[in-house]
Design a protein around this motif. Structure first.
Motif, mmCIF file in Angstrom:
data_model
loop_
_atom_site.group_PDB
_atom_site.id
_atom_site.type_symbol
_atom_site.label_atom_id
_atom_site.label_comp_id
_atom_site.label_asym_id
_atom_site.label_seq_id
_atom_site.Cartn_x
_atom_site.Cartn_y
_atom_site.Cartn_z
ATOM 1 N N GLY A 135 0.319 0.407 -4.222
ATOM 2 C CA GLY A 135 -0.275 -0.891 -4.526
ATOM 3 C C GLY A 135 0.539 -1.745 -5.462
ATOM 4 N N LEU A 136 1.772 -1.336 -5.771
ATOM 5 C CA LEU A 136 2.624 -2.121 -6.673
ATOM 6 C C LEU A 136 3.522 -3.054 -5.861
ATOM 7 C CD1 LEU A 136 3.684 0.672 -9.177
ATOM 8 C CD2 LEU A 136 2.007 -1.138 -9.538
ATOM 9 N N PRO A 137 3.833 -4.210 -6.409
ATOM 10 C CA PRO A 137 4.748 -5.096 -5.692
ATOM 11 C C PRO A 137 6.178 -4.601 -5.798
ATOM 12 C CG PRO A 137 4.069 -6.104 -7.750
ATOM 13 C CD PRO A 137 3.299 -4.832 -7.617
ATOM 14 N N GLY A 138 6.981 -4.973 -4.797
ATOM 15 C CA GLY A 138 8.404 -4.632 -4.809
ATOM 16 C C GLY A 138 9.222 -5.799 -5.340
ATOM 17 N N LEU A 139 10.503 -5.569 -5.529
ATOM 18 C CA LEU A 139 11.412 -6.603 -6.014
ATOM 19 C C LEU A 139 12.129 -7.259 -4.843
ATOM 20 C CD1 LEU A 139 13.005 -4.825 -9.107
ATOM 21 C CD2 LEU A 139 11.259 -6.608 -9.106
ATOM 22 N N LYS A 140 12.424 -8.531 -4.994
ATOM 23 C CA LYS A 140 13.216 -9.276 -4.017
ATOM 24 C C LYS A 140 13.934 -10.392 -4.763
ATOM 25 C CE LYS A 140 10.000 -12.805 -2.596
ATOM 26 N NZ LYS A 140 9.517 -13.593 -1.528
ATOM 27 N N LEU A 141 14.838 -11.061 -4.091
ATOM 28 C CA LEU A 141 15.552 -12.175 -4.709
ATOM 29 C C LEU A 141 14.612 -13.367 -4.875
ATOM 30 C CD1 LEU A 141 18.944 -12.025 -2.800
ATOM 31 C CD2 LEU A 141 18.504 -11.420 -5.178
ATOM 32 N N PRO A 142 14.690 -14.065 -6.009
ATOM 33 C CA PRO A 142 13.839 -15.261 -6.176
ATOM 34 C C PRO A 142 14.313 -16.368 -5.239
ATOM 35 C CG PRO A 142 15.292 -14.996 -8.061
ATOM 36 C CD PRO A 142 15.485 -13.786 -7.188
ATOM 37 N N ALA A 199 0.822 -1.215 0.000
ATOM 38 C CA ALA A 199 0.000 0.000 0.000
ATOM 39 C C ALA A 199 0.853 1.260 0.000
ATOM 40 C CB ALA A 199 -0.928 0.000 1.206
ATOM 41 N N SER A 200 2.043 1.200 0.596
ATOM 42 C CA SER A 200 2.902 2.385 0.631
ATOM 43 C C SER A 200 3.574 2.647 -0.714
ATOM 44 C CB SER A 200 3.967 2.231 1.720
ATOM 45 O OG SER A 200 4.826 1.149 1.408
ATOM 46 N N ASN A 201 3.535 1.704 -1.623
ATOM 47 C CA ASN A 201 4.149 1.838 -2.939
ATOM 48 C C ASN A 201 3.069 1.924 -4.015
ATOM 49 O OD1 ASN A 201 6.159 1.979 -4.886
ATOM 50 N ND2 ASN A 201 6.628 -0.214 -4.818
#
Length: 172
Positions: free
Chosen positions: A142-149, A138-140
């Motif tokens: 509503g977009l997802p963030g990136l992380k390591l797979p 919600a702070s971005n």
């Protein structure tokens, strides 16, 4: 009653009886093992001598129920993307009994080996994956963030308890 009605009623009763008999009878797959005798009587008669008696059991593998994917909070993909397949079966068994002749005299002793079919439970390897994205934030906006797979292999499992009996004694 008309002959066609009698025939229909007889067919229904026969079908119900067959279904009830099939439900109460134990199928061959429920046995677990199939006995395999090795016929050596013809060779004994041809050679005029005592030969070992040999037999065995071959297990019937049966697949189990899959432990499906588990959804975990905070992950986009389920915990077990490729679940492990459980298979139950057994190790083959064998029965061998061989005569041991005395050098002097007509008496025989015997030696026997009994390897019972042992239960075998396995789990095939599985796979656990997670996408390189976080859940929507919600702070971005509503977009997802990136992380390591994330990727992991679930190790295969093999469980069994084999046993054997070795016997020697007088008589056949």
């Amino acid at each position: 009653m008309k002959p066609t009605t009698r025939g229909t009623l007889a067919a229904v009763v026969t079908g119900v009886a067959a279904a009830m008999g099939a439900a109460t009878a134990s199928p061959a797959a429920a046995v677990g093992t199939v006995p395999v005798p090795v016929p050596l009587e013809g060779v004994e008669q041809t050679l005029h001598m005592e030969l070992p008696t040999i037999g065995g059991q071959i297990p019937l593998p049966t697949p189990g129920n899959l432990d499906g994917p588990r959804y975990v909070e905070g992950r986009l993909l389920p915990d077990r993307a490729v679940p492990q397949l459980p298979i139950s079966g057994g190790l083959p068994g064998a029965d061998v009994r061989a005569p041991l002749p005395h050098l002097l005299g007509d008496q025989f002793d015997h030696v026997g080996l009994h390897l019972p079919a042992a239960d075998l439970h396995t789990l095939a390897p599985g796979l656990s994956l997670d996408a390189p994205l976080t859940p929507p934030d919600a702070s971005n906006a509503g977009l997802p963030g990136l992380k390591l797979p994330e990727a992991g292999v679930l190790a295969p499992v093999l469980q069994t308890v084999p046993g054997a009996d070795l016997v020697a004694g007088p008589g056949l």
